[in-house]
Design an enzyme around this catalytic site. Sequence first.
Site, PDB file in Angstrom:
ATOM      1  N   GLU A 168      18.423  38.378 -28.644  1.00 63.34           N
ATOM      2  CA  GLU A 168      17.662  39.220 -27.715  1.00 63.34           C
ATOM      3  C   GLU A 168      16.155  38.990 -27.854  1.00 63.34           C
ATOM      4  O   GLU A 168      15.402  39.893 -28.250  1.00 63.34           O
ATOM      5  CB  GLU A 168      17.999  40.698 -27.954  1.00 63.34           C
ATOM      6  N   GLU A 366      27.849  40.648 -28.519  1.00 65.04           N
ATOM      7  CA  GLU A 366      27.807  42.049 -28.952  1.00 65.04           C
ATOM      8  C   GLU A 366      28.325  42.938 -27.846  1.00 65.04           C
ATOM      9  O   GLU A 366      27.950  42.777 -26.673  1.00 65.04           O
ATOM     10  CB  GLU A 366      26.372  42.511 -29.266  1.00 65.04           C
TER      11      GLU A 366
HETATM   12  C1  BG6 Z   1      21.667  45.146 -29.880  1.00 65.95           C
HETATM   13  C2  BG6 Z   1      20.975  44.531 -31.080  1.00 65.95           C
HETATM   14  O1  BG6 Z   1      20.846  45.156 -28.783  1.00 65.95           O
HETATM   15  O2  BG6 Z   1      22.064  46.472 -29.981  1.00 65.95           O
HETATM   16  C3  BG6 Z   1      21.438  45.111 -32.419  1.00 65.95           C
HETATM   17  O3  BG6 Z   1      21.120  43.146 -31.089  1.00 65.95           O
HETATM   18  C4  BG6 Z   1      21.573  46.610 -32.311  1.00 65.95           C
HETATM   19  O4  BG6 Z   1      20.544  44.698 -33.405  1.00 65.95           O
HETATM   20  C5  BG6 Z   1      22.586  46.933 -31.217  1.00 65.95           C
HETATM   21  O5  BG6 Z   1      21.901  47.215 -33.523  1.00 65.95           O
HETATM   22  C6  BG6 Z   1      22.914  48.402 -31.014  1.00 65.95           C
HETATM   23  O6  BG6 Z   1      21.777  49.128 -30.675  1.00 65.95           O
HETATM   24  P1  BG6 Z   1      21.244  50.282 -31.615  1.00 65.95           P
HETATM   25  O7  BG6 Z   1      19.836  50.524 -31.195  1.00 65.95           O
HETATM   26  O8  BG6 Z   1      22.107  51.448 -31.383  1.00 65.95           O
HETATM   27  O9  BG6 Z   1      21.351  49.752 -33.006  1.00 65.95           O
END
Ligand code: BG6
Length: 472
Positions: A168, A366
């Site tokens: 990202e 993800e």
């Molecule tokens: C993604 C990132 O956008 O979202 C992760 O690559 C992140 O690093 C994940 O942990 C979930 O978002 P958050 O802010 O709830 O941790």
Amino acid sequence: MQLTIPKDFILGAASSAWQTEGWKGKKEGQDSYLDSWYKNEKFVWHNGYGPAVATNFMEQYQDDVDMMQKIHLTHYRTSINWSRFMIDYEKGVVDEDYAQHIDDVLDALIAAGVEPMLCLEHYELPTFLLEKYDGWSSRKVVDFYVQYAAEVFKRYHHKVKYWFTFNEPIVIQTRCYLDAIRWPHEQNTNKWMQWNYHKVLATAKVVELFKSKGYEGQIGCVLNPEMVYARSSSPEDQKAAEMYDLFFNRIYLDPLVHGSYPEVFWKVCKEEGLEFTYIQEDLDCIAQNTVDFLGINQYYPKRVRAPRYQWNNQAPFHPEKFYETFDLPGRQMNNSRGWEIYPKLLFDMAMYIKERYNNIPWLITENGMGRENEEQFMDASGVVQDDYRIDFIGKHLSWLLRAVEQGANCKGYMLWAFTDCVSPMNAFKNRYGLVRIELNQERTRTLKKSAAWYQQLIDQRILEIEDDEAVK
Ligand code: BG6
């Protein structure tokens, strides 16, 4: 209803270095941007937790690998912590202790039958480069990054076949310099543009390097394009969606996949007085070194409408000039995270890539569900009964598999995350893992119900899903 998961479709899980490692063994001068943010504004991190201990992966990685093996996980993505890998950027000196740790982790994964996938940067921009060179504002940082990548490839190319330049890449500068909601809170839209551009260039240069060495394997980048839905089919709402797509998606996807920025991008930059420094030689490099594949992180849909208010031209430029976020009434929410849940998102994203980006190979790097106060779902034996996560994964995966049936070139699904881990600012508030992490000194690990479910999915390659509206 049952869906068959193709034999070669990857079912994996992900994490990152800074969100798991902890600071054990970290030396002076090895802070990353995240470490510095945490040190400067600890009070904004939920309950004061942050990267300092994280899941203590530095010391306990073997426990995680054992659990991966237990549930038959085949693929695991994490990152190398750039800020710890190098001791001296100007002289190109590597921290051999940290480099050995990476070797050890890779060996442990491979011995357990888990294929490692590595990202060169998951927000771990070294603070030294931020302070001395203003981070990605400087062309010099592109050179340091390429030098770092060369060292990483040289050491681990025989152990790793899937590489990503960034996770990202748009995020840090969007939060820090465009929205100015994160440390160091400096609004500077041109800096935002420059950082984006230098990360595109850095990707092209690293792709060029990887190819020139003839390494086996593939190199890509993990992006977080947002599937943009316009409130209506009116030309005004449609234009808002197009502009959002341009500024937050195409700004990476076009140069990385097509090798160039779209004409409309240059046109809008000119009209809005947006400036960044580039040279023709760099644009040629970008054109010649596109990525082999993409990692796509997807959590929520982005809904927009035409702005209702006139833009104040005295304010610094923000793409919000062209759109307003729209909250769909009645939408399903993950209230812990404040994100809309819309599983069809994965199908729509798959079609977007198929139609607009030549059906380049890609995978979900993800997707997952962060849930607050998970201990309330623990049964008497201490296992978190996370049926909501199973439901979330099942629905999203079912839409992805449908897209594959319809010709999407999607190679897999990686859950975020393998274990609970630290989030930027939200710390351990929302838990994402198949594995629960207790915040005690031992950072005790226990498999959740979803881990057993995921194992069954991996073993049987059959997704059983309720035949409800969401998957029709
Ligand atoms: C993604 C990132 O956008 O979202 C992760 O690559 C992140 O690093 C994940 O942990 C979930 O978002 P958050 O802010 O709830 O941790």
